[in-house]
Design a protein around this motif. Structure first.
Motif, short mmCIF file in Angstrom:
data_model
loop_
_atom_site.label_atom_id
_atom_site.label_comp_id
_atom_site.label_asym_id
_atom_site.label_seq_id
_atom_site.Cartn_x
_atom_site.Cartn_y
_atom_site.Cartn_z
N THR A 26 7.84 2.64 4.43
CA THR A 26 8.60 3.35 3.39
C THR A 26 9.54 2.44 2.62
O THR A 26 10.21 2.87 1.69
N GLY A 27 9.58 1.18 3.02
CA GLY A 27 10.47 0.23 2.35
C GLY A 27 10.08 -1.19 2.68
O GLY A 27 8.92 -1.47 3.00
N THR A 28 11.06 -2.09 2.62
CA THR A 28 10.80 -3.50 2.93
C THR A 28 11.98 -4.06 3.72
O THR A 28 13.12 -3.60 3.58
N ASP A 29 11.70 -5.08 4.51
CA ASP A 29 12.75 -5.73 5.30
C ASP A 29 13.21 -7.01 4.62
O ASP A 29 12.66 -7.43 3.60
N HIS A 30 14.22 -7.64 5.19
CA HIS A 30 14.85 -8.82 4.58
C HIS A 30 13.85 -9.96 4.40
O HIS A 30 13.09 -10.28 5.31
N THR A 76 16.90 -1.79 1.02
CA THR A 76 15.92 -0.70 0.96
C THR A 76 14.89 -0.76 2.09
O THR A 76 13.69 -0.92 1.86
N HIS A 77 15.35 -0.59 3.32
CA HIS A 77 14.43 -0.53 4.46
C HIS A 77 13.61 0.76 4.42
O HIS A 77 12.49 0.81 4.93
N THR A 78 14.18 1.81 3.84
CA THR A 78 13.49 3.10 3.72
C THR A 78 13.67 3.65 2.31
O THR A 78 14.62 3.29 1.60
N ASN A 79 12.74 4.50 1.90
CA ASN A 79 12.82 5.20 0.62
C ASN A 79 13.03 4.25 -0.55
O ASN A 79 13.76 4.55 -1.50
N GLU A 80 12.36 3.09 -0.49
CA GLU A 80 12.63 2.06 -1.48
C GLU A 80 12.28 2.45 -2.90
O GLU A 80 13.05 2.20 -3.83
N LYS A 117 0.81 -1.22 0.00
CA LYS A 117 0.00 0.00 0.00
C LYS A 117 0.85 1.27 0.00
O LYS A 117 0.49 2.27 -0.60
N ASN A 118 2.00 1.24 0.68
CA ASN A 118 2.82 2.44 0.83
C ASN A 118 3.89 2.58 -0.25
O ASN A 118 4.38 3.68 -0.49
N ILE A 119 4.28 1.47 -0.87
CA ILE A 119 5.35 1.54 -1.88
C ILE A 119 4.90 0.88 -3.19
O ILE A 119 5.71 0.38 -3.96
N LEU A 120 3.61 0.92 -3.41
CA LEU A 120 3.03 0.33 -4.63
C LEU A 120 3.54 1.07 -5.86
O LEU A 120 3.52 2.31 -5.92
N LEU A 121 4.00 0.33 -6.86
CA LEU A 121 4.33 0.94 -8.13
C LEU A 121 3.04 1.10 -8.93
O LEU A 121 2.31 0.13 -9.14
N LYS A 122 2.76 2.32 -9.37
CA LYS A 122 1.53 2.60 -10.08
C LYS A 122 1.55 2.01 -11.48
O LYS A 122 2.60 1.80 -12.06
N ASP A 123 0.35 1.78 -12.01
CA ASP A 123 0.23 1.15 -13.32
C ASP A 123 1.03 1.88 -14.38
O ASP A 123 1.69 1.27 -15.22
#
Length: 375
Positions: A299-303, A247-251, A36-42
């Motif tokens: 804002t990003g993703t974890d391992h 990329t834990h933040t600002n991915e 939801k927070n780092i979704l790449l738009k169509d």
């Protein structure tokens, strides 16, 4: 060695490249719910085919795909995934998921290609550190931080920092390989560097090209690969590092930026190969130590675990290999994508069918292969 022998260029994406925002299942509602927070738009996703697309920084990869020269290997990993950068990368480097390995998979391949170690540039490493993938007893070390200043850690100008790098090397390898091996290896490295300096330093003088590479670290590394390869020194294996994928933040911004850098460099590299009529003899292999969690952290993703690898080249049979892992919660492994293809099978393809090296002893058995090369 003949100039037309097959060459492998390995590109390590250090930090853990996010699979889901790299090869994007953009039509999957579970992807949209999880990101939801780092979704790449169509409109940002570069469509591939069907339900998958590419990160907006991967434009050149779409061209390779359209040309039939990009193999996308889905769901790559190993049993009982490890989320530690250090341990997972070590597993990839040694092909030993169940214990701490003592020999690199490519180091063993180099030993097979050049058993007596006569050619100190059979393999050339362009990253600033020596990857364990290239380490094996009796195998020459050729680390090139700067092609105009060849040797181990030569890209580090400050003596204090260089000594610190050497101490780090010793701390890293001694517990696994033993102090005697490590010191002998560093000693031999110095001798090999002295032998290789005169060889490697000739490469830029022999190089002529109309291609302009980007002025980035990855651009310089791949230009160095081209220079050494075109010089005909008999180098069969090149190693390149492109970092920053943790990329834990600002991915969204960071991953696109890193892939854009890599895409620009790869575009120049393959244009250079084409100009010199050497496209069929080079394959680029891209991997990362793991993928990342399915659910974002804000804002990003974890391992995470299951990831994606790529093969690029005129001799590659392009397309998708293996199934994209399911995002269904019931199919996840502790919240991660479940791997469905053991990376040791991919190593077997590269070793046996590209480098003509027996793989069973190196990868520790027989693993399913994907047969990605044009026969």
């Amino acid at each position: 060695m003949e100039n037309n022998e097959k060459v492998l260029v390995t590109i390590q994406l250090s930090g853990g490249n996010d699979y889901l925002n790299c090869v994007v299942p953009w039509e999957d509602p579970l992807y949209r719910d999880s990101r939801k927070n780092i979704l790449l738009k169509d409109e940002e996703v570069i469509p591939l085919d069907g339900k998958l697309g590419l990160n907006p920084g991967m434009g050149i990869m779409k061209k390779f795909y359209n040309d039939g020269n990009l193999a996308i290997i889905h769901g790559v990993g190993y049993p009982t995934p490890n989320r530690s950068h250090f341990r997972s990368m070590d597993i990839w480097h040694t092909a030993e998921p169940n214990k701490v390995g003592t020999k690199g998979w490519l180091g063993q391949a180099i030993k097979d290609i050049d058993p007596s170690g006569e050619n100190v540039v059979t393999a050339v490493n362009f990253s600033e550190y020596l990857p364990r993938a290239l380490v094996a007893p009796g195998v020459p070390v050729t680390s090139v931080g700067d092609i105009n200043n060849y040797g181990l850690f030569t890209s580090i100008e400050d003596d204090g920092k260089k000594n610190k790098a050497l101490e780090t090397f010793k701390r890293f390898y001694t517990p696994v390989m033993g102090n005697d091996f490590t010191m002998d290896y560093l000693g031999k490295t110095g001798l090999d560097a002295a032998k290789g300096a005169d060889i490697i330093n000739e490469a830029p003088k022999l190089y002529s090209s109309k291609v302009e590479y980007p002025n980035t670290n990855i651009g310089k590394q791949l230009k160095g690969v081209a220079q050494v390869h075109f010089a005909g020194f008999g180098t069969r294996i090149f190693y390149v590092n492109h970092g920053g994928f943790d990329t834990h933040t600002n991915e969204v911004v960071l991953q696109e930026f890193l892939w854009q850098q890599l895409s620009d460099a790869l575009g120049a590299f393959f244009e250079d190969l084409k100009e010199h009529n050497k496209g069929k003899e080079v394959v680029v292999f891209i991997f990362s130590e793991f993928g990342r969690r399915i659910d974002d952290n804000g804002t990003g993703t974890d391992h995470g675990s299951g990831g994606v690898s790529f093969l690029i080249g005129d001799s590659v049979k392009g397309g998708h290999y293996n199934e994209y892992p399911s995002l269904d919660p019931s199919e996840r492994v502790e919240g991660d994508l479940k791997f469905n293809f053991d990376f040791r099978g991919l190593y077997s393809d590269l070793l046996e069918d590209w480098l003509s090296v027996e793989s069973k002893e190196i990868v520790g058995g027989n693993y399913e292969k994907i047969n990605p090369f044009v026969s």
